[in-house]
Design a protein around this motif. Structure first.
Motif, PDB file in Angstrom:
ATOM      1  N   GLY A 106      -0.437  18.696   7.186  1.00  7.72           N
ATOM      2  CA  GLY A 106       0.057  18.536   5.817  1.00  7.72           C
ATOM      3  C   GLY A 106       1.516  18.121   5.788  1.00  7.72           C
ATOM      4  N   LEU A 107       2.301  18.676   6.709  1.00  5.00           N
ATOM      5  CA  LEU A 107       3.706  18.290   6.801  1.00  5.00           C
ATOM      6  C   LEU A 107       3.839  16.826   7.202  1.00  5.00           C
ATOM      7  N   TRP A 108       3.003  16.381   8.115  1.00  6.86           N
ATOM      8  CA  TRP A 108       3.066  14.981   8.536  1.00  6.86           C
ATOM      9  C   TRP A 108       2.703  14.053   7.378  1.00  6.86           C
ATOM     10  N   TYR A 109       1.626  14.380   6.667  1.00  2.35           N
ATOM     11  CA  TYR A 109       1.230  13.548   5.525  1.00  2.35           C
ATOM     12  C   TYR A 109       2.299  13.565   4.433  1.00  2.35           C
ATOM     13  N   GLY A 110       2.811  14.745   4.104  1.00  2.00           N
ATOM     14  CA  GLY A 110       3.794  14.848   3.026  1.00  2.00           C
ATOM     15  C   GLY A 110       5.187  14.418   3.426  1.00  2.00           C
ATOM     16  N   GLY A 111       5.630  14.862   4.616  1.00  2.00           N
ATOM     17  CA  GLY A 111       6.990  14.561   5.049  1.00  2.00           C
ATOM     18  C   GLY A 111       7.150  13.148   5.563  1.00  2.00           C
ATOM     19  N   ILE A 112       6.325  12.786   6.518  1.00  2.00           N
ATOM     20  CA  ILE A 112       6.417  11.436   7.069  1.00  2.00           C
ATOM     21  C   ILE A 112       5.790  10.441   6.101  1.00  2.00           C
ATOM     22  N   GLY A 113       4.630  10.794   5.562  1.00  3.49           N
ATOM     23  CA  GLY A 113       3.944   9.886   4.643  1.00  3.49           C
ATOM     24  C   GLY A 113       4.628   9.784   3.295  1.00  3.49           C
ATOM     25  N   GLY A 114       4.699  10.890   2.596  1.00  2.74           N
ATOM     26  CA  GLY A 114       5.250  10.891   1.236  1.00  2.74           C
ATOM     27  C   GLY A 114       6.725  10.550   1.184  1.00  2.74           C
ATOM     28  N   ALA A 115       7.530  11.353   1.856  1.00  3.98           N
ATOM     29  CA  ALA A 115       8.983  11.108   1.824  1.00  3.98           C
ATOM     30  C   ALA A 115       9.327   9.801   2.530  1.00  3.98           C
ATOM     31  N   GLY A 116       8.622   9.502   3.608  1.00  3.90           N
ATOM     32  CA  GLY A 116       8.892   8.266   4.335  1.00  3.90           C
ATOM     33  C   GLY A 116       8.626   7.029   3.501  1.00  3.90           C
ATOM     34  N   LEU A 117       7.511   7.023   2.791  1.00  3.71           N
ATOM     35  CA  LEU A 117       7.198   5.861   1.950  1.00  3.71           C
ATOM     36  C   LEU A 117       8.196   5.685   0.814  1.00  3.71           C
ATOM     37  N   MET A 118       8.770   6.784   0.330  1.00  2.07           N
ATOM     38  CA  MET A 118       9.750   6.678  -0.758  1.00  2.07           C
ATOM     39  C   MET A 118      11.019   5.946  -0.309  1.00  2.07           C
ATOM     40  N   GLN A 119      11.197   5.822   0.996  1.00  2.00           N
ATOM     41  CA  GLN A 119      12.371   5.102   1.503  1.00  2.00           C
ATOM     42  C   GLN A 119      12.260   3.598   1.269  1.00  2.00           C
ATOM     43  N   PHE A 120      11.074   3.142   0.856  1.00  2.00           N
ATOM     44  CA  PHE A 120      10.889   1.722   0.553  1.00  2.00           C
ATOM     45  C   PHE A 120      11.161   1.395  -0.913  1.00  2.00           C
ATOM     46  N   LEU A 121      11.593   2.387  -1.697  1.00  2.00           N
ATOM     47  CA  LEU A 121      11.984   2.093  -3.075  1.00  2.00           C
ATOM     48  C   LEU A 121      13.158   1.118  -3.065  1.00  2.00           C
ATOM     49  N   PRO A 122      13.186   0.183  -4.008  1.00  3.93           N
ATOM     50  CA  PRO A 122      14.298  -0.785  -4.054  1.00  3.93           C
ATOM     51  C   PRO A 122      15.647  -0.076  -4.107  1.00  3.93           C
ATOM     52  N   GLY A 123      16.580  -0.568  -3.312  1.00  2.00           N
ATOM     53  CA  GLY A 123      17.920  -0.002  -3.266  1.00  2.00           C
ATOM     54  C   GLY A 123      18.135   0.980  -2.128  1.00  2.00           C
ATOM     55  N   ARG A 124      17.079   1.504  -1.549  1.00  2.38           N
ATOM     56  CA  ARG A 124      17.234   2.434  -0.435  1.00  2.38           C
ATOM     57  C   ARG A 124      17.489   1.649   0.851  1.00  2.38           C
ATOM     58  N   THR A 125      18.097   2.287   1.818  1.00  2.00           N
ATOM     59  CA  THR A 125      18.529   1.614   3.045  1.00  2.00           C
ATOM     60  C   THR A 125      17.364   0.977   3.795  1.00  2.00           C
ATOM     61  N   ILE A 126      16.246   1.685   3.947  1.00 12.16           N
ATOM     62  CA  ILE A 126      15.103   1.135   4.688  1.00 12.16           C
ATOM     63  C   ILE A 126      14.570  -0.108   3.978  1.00 12.16           C
ATOM     64  N   ASN A 127      14.500  -0.068   2.658  1.00  9.47           N
ATOM     65  CA  ASN A 127      14.064  -1.233   1.881  1.00  9.47           C
ATOM     66  C   ASN A 127      14.974  -2.427   2.184  1.00  9.47           C
ATOM     67  N   GLN A 128      16.267  -2.194   2.185  1.00 10.36           N
ATOM     68  CA  GLN A 128      17.219  -3.277   2.446  1.00 10.36           C
ATOM     69  C   GLN A 128      17.122  -3.777   3.880  1.00 10.36           C
ATOM     70  N   MET A 129      16.832  -2.878   4.827  1.00  7.90           N
ATOM     71  CA  MET A 129      16.680  -3.297   6.221  1.00  7.90           C
ATOM     72  C   MET A 129      15.469  -4.202   6.390  1.00  7.90           C
ATOM     73  N   VAL A 130      14.357  -3.803   5.802  1.00  4.29           N
ATOM     74  CA  VAL A 130      13.103  -4.539   5.992  1.00  4.29           C
ATOM     75  C   VAL A 130      13.117  -5.865   5.247  1.00  4.29           C
ATOM     76  N   PHE A 131      13.636  -5.858   4.029  1.00 10.26           N
ATOM     77  CA  PHE A 131      13.542  -7.052   3.186  1.00 10.26           C
ATOM     78  C   PHE A 131      14.846  -7.831   3.071  1.00 10.26           C
TER      79      PHE A 131
END
Length: 165
Positions: A106-131
């Protein structure tokens, strides 16, 4: 893809990402492998340390528009992660292996999955790195990621909804 947004980011964010990399890579091997052996235990400890570092560093990242000082909604994932790590280890030590597995998966799904995916929101560092800059394509990554995690969950657990006891 460019690393410059991460390299230009504060040190605490760089440490947070550095802790995330082993947590992302080791997690599936430890959490979803059927065989439990010494590799499970060794890599499990490594995963727990990486997740704890990820959560602790996450607490010190400044949130823009924080609700309580510099704390925003994503900081809740750090607190939940630390609590889940403590609980998962307690379950294993008490011999409650099913609860141990459920807590850490559950931690992997929520922490890595949920919180990790939120890093792709526009303006976040990971979003800017990828795009290469803030991009609405982050929403596509989030949607595809949710579908992927849902498919993995379904493969592991089967249909969870609509079952009767």
């Amino acid at each position: 893809m460019t690393l410059s947004p991460l390299l230009d980011a504060p040190l605490i964010l760089q440490l947070h990402v550095a802790a995330a990399i082993p947590a992302i890579l080791i997690g599936p091997f430890v959490l979803f492998r059927k065989r439990v052996d010494r590799w499970h235990k060794r890599l499990g400890y490594t995963w727990v340390v990486a997740m704890a570092a990820l959560a602790i560093f996450g607490l010190f990242i400044q949130s823009h528009g924080g609700l309580w000082g510099h704390f925003g909604p994503l900081h809740g994932f750090s607190i939940l992660t630390l609590w889940s790590l403590w609980t998962g280890i307690a379950h294993a030590r008490a011999g409650r292996i099913h609860a141990h597995r459920a807590t850490f998966q559950g931690l992997w799904y929520g922490g890595i999955g949920g919180a990790g995916l939120m890093q792709f929101l526009p303006g976040r560092t990971i979003n800017q790195m990828v795009f290469g800059g803030p991009s609405e394509l982050g929403y596509v990554v989030i949607g595809l990621g949710v579908c992927g995690f849902a498919a993995l969950w379904y493969q592991q657990h089967g249909p969870a909804f609509g079952k009767t006891a």
